[in-house]
Write a protein that holds these residues in place. Structure first.
Motif, PDB file in Angstrom:
ATOM      1  N   PRO A  18     -39.506 -32.935   5.702  1.00 24.41           N
ATOM      2  CA  PRO A  18     -40.976 -32.842   5.836  1.00 24.41           C
ATOM      3  C   PRO A  18     -41.670 -34.124   5.408  1.00 24.41           C
ATOM      4  O   PRO A  18     -42.629 -34.565   6.059  1.00 24.41           O
ATOM      5  CB  PRO A  18     -41.356 -31.680   4.924  1.00 24.41           C
ATOM      6  N   LEU A  21     -41.361 -36.640   8.109  1.00 24.11           N
ATOM      7  CA  LEU A  21     -42.182 -36.287   9.267  1.00 24.11           C
ATOM      8  C   LEU A  21     -43.644 -36.668   9.050  1.00 24.11           C
ATOM      9  O   LEU A  21     -44.289 -37.203   9.938  1.00 24.11           O
ATOM     10  CB  LEU A  21     -42.074 -34.789   9.546  1.00 24.11           C
ATOM     11  N   THR A 297     -53.172 -35.016  14.558  1.00 27.89           N
ATOM     12  CA  THR A 297     -52.485 -35.484  13.354  1.00 27.89           C
ATOM     13  C   THR A 297     -52.918 -34.680  12.138  1.00 27.89           C
ATOM     14  O   THR A 297     -52.094 -34.248  11.333  1.00 27.89           O
ATOM     15  CB  THR A 297     -52.788 -36.973  13.116  1.00 27.89           C
ATOM     16  N   PHE A 299     -54.126 -31.649  12.003  1.00 31.40           N
ATOM     17  CA  PHE A 299     -53.562 -30.295  12.054  1.00 31.40           C
ATOM     18  C   PHE A 299     -52.093 -30.303  11.669  1.00 31.40           C
ATOM     19  O   PHE A 299     -51.616 -29.401  10.973  1.00 31.40           O
ATOM     20  CB  PHE A 299     -53.726 -29.692  13.449  1.00 31.40           C
ATOM     21  N   GLY A 300     -51.386 -31.314  12.123  1.00 35.84           N
ATOM     22  CA  GLY A 300     -49.972 -31.426  11.786  1.00 35.84           C
ATOM     23  C   GLY A 300     -49.783 -31.530  10.280  1.00 35.84           C
ATOM     24  O   GLY A 300     -48.916 -30.867   9.704  1.00 35.84           O
ATOM     25  N   GLY A 303     -50.446 -28.172   8.690  1.00 35.38           N
ATOM     26  CA  GLY A 303     -49.337 -27.243   8.911  1.00 35.38           C
ATOM     27  C   GLY A 303     -48.163 -27.541   7.998  1.00 35.38           C
ATOM     28  O   GLY A 303     -47.632 -26.647   7.334  1.00 35.38           O
ATOM     29  N   LEU A 304     -47.775 -28.820   7.927  1.00 37.01           N
ATOM     30  CA  LEU A 304     -46.615 -29.193   7.125  1.00 37.01           C
ATOM     31  C   LEU A 304     -46.861 -28.939   5.644  1.00 37.01           C
ATOM     32  O   LEU A 304     -45.991 -28.414   4.947  1.00 37.01           O
ATOM     33  CB  LEU A 304     -46.302 -30.667   7.333  1.00 37.01           C
ATOM     34  N   SER A 306     -48.963 -26.862   4.243  1.00 31.02           N
ATOM     35  CA  SER A 306     -49.017 -25.426   3.964  1.00 31.02           C
ATOM     36  C   SER A 306     -47.609 -24.873   3.818  1.00 31.02           C
ATOM     37  O   SER A 306     -47.308 -24.125   2.880  1.00 31.02           O
ATOM     38  CB  SER A 306     -49.706 -24.666   5.096  1.00 31.02           C
ATOM     39  N   PHE A 307     -46.760 -25.280   4.741  1.00 31.52           N
ATOM     40  CA  PHE A 307     -45.380 -24.823   4.697  1.00 31.52           C
ATOM     41  C   PHE A 307     -44.713 -25.250   3.388  1.00 31.52           C
ATOM     42  O   PHE A 307     -44.047 -24.472   2.713  1.00 31.52           O
ATOM     43  CB  PHE A 307     -44.644 -25.402   5.903  1.00 31.52           C
ATOM     44  N   ASN A 310     -45.904 -23.252   0.479  1.00 34.52           N
ATOM     45  CA  ASN A 310     -45.274 -21.936   0.480  1.00 34.52           C
ATOM     46  C   ASN A 310     -43.863 -21.998  -0.084  1.00 34.52           C
ATOM     47  O   ASN A 310     -43.441 -21.122  -0.833  1.00 34.52           O
ATOM     48  CB  ASN A 310     -45.195 -21.404   1.907  1.00 34.52           C
TER      49      ASN A 310
END
Lengths: 407, 435
Positions: A18, A21, A297, A299-300, A303-304, A306-307, A310
């Motif tokens: 991650p 990325l 970008t 949003f990406g 998303g990352l 947040s993951f 978690n």
């Protein structure tokens, strides 16, 4: 702050993919963004190139298909008719206009033996102008004088595409290119069979086509009698609010008194808009791509992160349980994002300048100025921080009790 | 198994609608932007004479003096032919067919009193033009080679111009007044519009212009008609278009097979050698060249640099979108570690997990591809509204349509590789403990 960086690195090493990325995403966005913004700025500066004529007050009608042999009587008659239209302050003829794409170019040297194939010659756009053009276009003569009645009367077009005269008025940029650092008045420019002496220097007027040496413009006097009908542009000066009415009236008038010819009227602003229409549509498309790309970008990153949050709920719970405040957790994620963005920006800038260097070779682009580096970096830091804010707040909201579950 | 994986994929995608929508949107935008530009490039670099282009060639001579240096601003004079060279090539009849030509812009004065005079674009050319390029005729035909020699005032009109001037009647035999000279109509060509207009001078607007008339080059020169293309001189120029140091003509030839091509190439070199011996040419005769039609178009760089730049930009954008999808899929697949571990514990192999994840990426790719198609259509619609002369060409053909979907699926499956690999590497025991 310093204390916090080490655990961040430790955690990144555990989650290489991650982290990589995010860095990659920012780097790519940075590279594409910098180049796109640079292209936009180049186009915008082209679209706003200054042009030392009264663009907003000019109206023109092109008249083609007249009998060249009758130009000596036709042109004065047509001009008189145009001056009769209410609101026309002055009218004159010229062979082409800046940005009209109708170009006649010729190369001149500064020595008598200069030929058209010499390396040292300068390519110049020729404008053949009729009496009164200086007042009509609103030219600013900065040195010397503009043409007088004798200049117009003594000039004509022979069989060569160059006028039989010895007077020329050049732009300021052109005289600086031809005679750098020297007074230009009285200097002579040469080509095989013809020579012209500079009688005046005017403020910079654009060429009919731009793209390198945009102001290499030369005005030659040409009276109607010897013009062979090359002065197809009838130009009128008027109040900007009268332009649309005068275009219609002037076009109709010239079409009526020249029934065999084709008259086409437009305001000068239309000529300029038409010339740059492609460029401005391209610039808008680039802007759209930039905006959408920044959104994708962001949003990406959301998303990352947040993951990632978690995945690390339990670790966060543990930290909270052993005394970290919500602020600590927030700052942890913000710092982490800052570090990743920085890495992304470093790679991205290298990539951006690399792409720029490639484009410079293949597409006649200029070098990207250095200040794109800090600006691009700041933009991506801001975007990174904005997109990490939501996930980081959710991370900070993890209650310490999570640490006790199923550990 | 595929059906089952498909069902699993759809369920999984439904479970997190926001994430799914985000991924579909990302791939849709990336694909849409790329395909818009790929389509524009595709239509612009298409074959203007399908079925015939393989036989059409553009010769190139190098008549420039040794010390000539091309100005950055001006066009390249070496691209076109001077009158003596063009006539030498055409009259040598060394090719199957050959024609010289130049663009023209003429004033039409209609007989009908309700029509004002107007200007039309067309070409001055020689007799072989029509047969060589396969110009279809509605009425009549092109002129005979004798008309070139006799400088006859004859004209071939386009169907559009014929109808505008004479209505629906057969126009052959009627007279048309062009630039104050009467021309007799010998043929009416069906509207013939190769895209790009490959035979025109490179400075012409090759993607929008369609020729409305054709008249014999010899007659046009006789009447001192102006040419609308580039006229470049490298010595003093007194307006004589027959001067050997002024280039303004294009020459095309038709050659049937490779023997003819080789022979014609040799002919060009021999011609250059001969001209050099006579003192007309200064450069090496080996500079003479014979380009195939498509090779010539490529050489002329008809596709504007802007369009290529935009394509690069769109592909960069697609890459950004793909990295995004990698990230989002990774998040999605790893979140299902528990589920994956249960399947693995029940006997699924790594390969099965990999396939399951692959199907899910493919579904996203398909959905993104459909969205991409819609976005590309909107993109092409906006390109068509642009003022560029190639704008009206921006249409998708079926092959591009299928290509778009394939690219979308391929891109999303490529993006799914790393996440799927990570997912099938999950250690089941560790995950199961936490369930």
């Amino acid at each position: 702050m310093i204390m916090e960086i080490r655990p961040i690195f430790a955690s990144m090493r555990k989650h290489m993919i991650p982290a990589t990325l995010i860095v990659l995403e920012i780097a790519l966005a940075c590279a594409v963004l910098c180049n796109a913004v640079f292209m936009i700025s180049q186009r915008v500066s082209d679209i706003h190139l200054p042009n030392a004529i009264d663009e907003q007050s000019l109206v023109t009608v092109t008249l083609r298909g007249t009998d060249d042999k009758l130009a000596g009587s036709d042109v004065p008659r047509n001009l008189a008719a145009l001056r009769g239209i209410a609101g026309v302050q002055s009218a004159a003829v010229i062979s082409t206009l800046p940005l009209s794409t109708n170009n006649w170019g010729w190369s001149f040297g500064t020595k008598p033996e200069s030929t058209i194939t010499d390396q040292s010659t300068t390519n110049v756009s020729l404008f053949f102008v009729g009496p009164g053009i200086d007042k009509t276009l609103g030219l600013r003569v900065v040195q010397g004088r503009f043409f007088n009645d004798d200049d117009y009367a003594n000039s004509s077009l022979g069989s060569a595409p160059l006028p039989e005269t010895h007077a020329v008025v050049l732009t300021k940029s052109l005289v600086e290119k031809m005679w750098p650092g020297q007074p230009a008045l009285g200097k002579t420019m040469y080509t095989t069979g013809h020579y012209y002496t500079v009688v005046g220097v005017m403020a910079d007027v654009l060429r009919p086509n731009i793209g390198g040496q945009n102001y290499s413009t030369a005005f030659f006097p040409l009276g109607a009698a010897g013009s062979k009908g090359v002065q197809a542009y009838y130009v009128m000066h008027c109040d900007p609010q009268d332009r649309d009415r005068i275009v219609r009236e002037a076009e109709l008038k010239l079409a009526t008194i020249n029934p065999g010819a084709v008259a086409k009227g437009q305001t000068y602003s239309e000529i300029r808009t038409k010339y740059f229409a492609n460029m401005s549509s391209m610039a808008w498309m680039l802007v759209l791509v930039c905006v959408v790309m920044l959104a994708v970008t962001a949003f990406g990153i959301v998303g990352l992160t947040s993951f990632w949050v978690n995945q690390r709920r339990r670790q966060i719970g543990v930290r909270r349980a052993v005394g970290a405040t919500r602020g600590h957790i927030m700052r942890y994620f913000q710092t982490e994002n800052f570090l990743l963005s920085t890495a992304g920006v470093v790679f991205g800038m290298a990539l951006a300048f690399g792409i720029n260097a490639y484009l410079m070779q293949h597409y006649e682009l200029n070098r990207m100025p250095w200040y794109y580096l800090p600006c691009g970096a700041i933009a991506l830091w801001v975007i990174g921080q904005l997109s990490v804010f939501g996930p980081a707040r959710r991370a900070a909201a993890v209650p310490p009790v999570v640490a006790t579950r199923s550990a | 198994m595929f059906g089952y994986y498909l069902d699993l994929a759809l369920r999984s995608l439904k479970r997190n609608k926001v994430l799914t929508a985000l991924m579909v949107l990302a791939i849709g935008l990336g694909i849409g932007a790329s395909m818009t530009m790929v389509t524009v490039l595709h239509v612009m670099s298409g074959d203007p004479l399908p079925g015939r282009s393989g036989e059409i060639y553009y010769p190139h001579l190098d008549p420039l003096p040794l010390d000539y240096h091309k100005s950055e601003y001006g066009p390249d004079p070496g691209v076109n032919f001077s009158w003596p060279d063009a006539m030498a090539l055409v009259s040598a009849h060394r090719a199957e067919r050959q024609a010289a030509m130049a663009g023209g812009h003429l004033l039409v004065k209609p007989e009908r009193t309700d029509l004002r005079p107007f200007y039309v674009d067309g070409h001055y050319t020689t007799a072989d033009f029509f047969a060589m390029f396969g110009v279809p005729f509605v009425h009549g035909q092109g002129w005979a080679a004798s008309a070139d020699g006799a400088r006859e005032h004859v004209v071939v009109l386009s169907e559009t111009l014929g109808r505008k001037l004479f209505g629906s009647a057969d126009a052959t035999g009627r007279m048309v007044r062009l630039n104050d000279t009467d021309f007799r109509v010998v043929g009416v060509a069906a509207d013939w519009r190769p895209q790009p207009l490959f035979y025109a001078d490179a400075s012409a607007r090759v993607f929008s212009a369609a020729d409305q008339f054709f008249v014999p080059l010899s007659a046009a020169l006789d009447l001192k008609f102006d040419t609308s293309g580039n006229v470049s001189a490298w010595s003093s120029f007194d307006g004589d278009m027959k001067s050997p140091t002024v280039t303004w003509l294009q020459v095309w030839v038709q050659l049937k097979d490779s023997t003819q091509v080789a022979a014609y190439r040799q002919f060009l070199i021999d011609y250059s050698t001969n001209q050099k011996r006579l003192g007309r040419f200064e450069r090496a005769p080996g500079n003479a060249h014979l380009y195939g039609l498509m090779e010539w178009l490529d050489h002329q760089k008809l596709v504007p640099a802007d369009v290529r730049l935009q394509l690069w930009l769109a592909l960069g954008f697609l890459l950004v979108c793909m990295v995004n999808i990698v990230a989002l899929l990774l998040a999605k697949f790893l979140r299902r570690s528990g589920e994956v571990s249960v399947r693995r514990a029940l006997g699924a192999r790594r390969r099965d997990i990999f396939q399951q994840m692959g199907v899910e990426s493919m579904v996203i790719g398909l959905a993104g591809g459909v969205l991409g198609l819609v976005i590309a259509q909107v993109g092409l619609w906006s390109v068509r509204r642009r003022p560029d002369d190639y704008a009206h060409l921006a249409q998708m053909d079926p092959s591009m349509l299928i290509g778009t979907l394939l690219l979308a699926v391929f891109a999303s499956m490529l993006a799914g590789l790393l996440p799927a690999w990570r997912a099938c590497r999950i250690t089941p025991a560790l995950q199961l403990k936490t369930l």
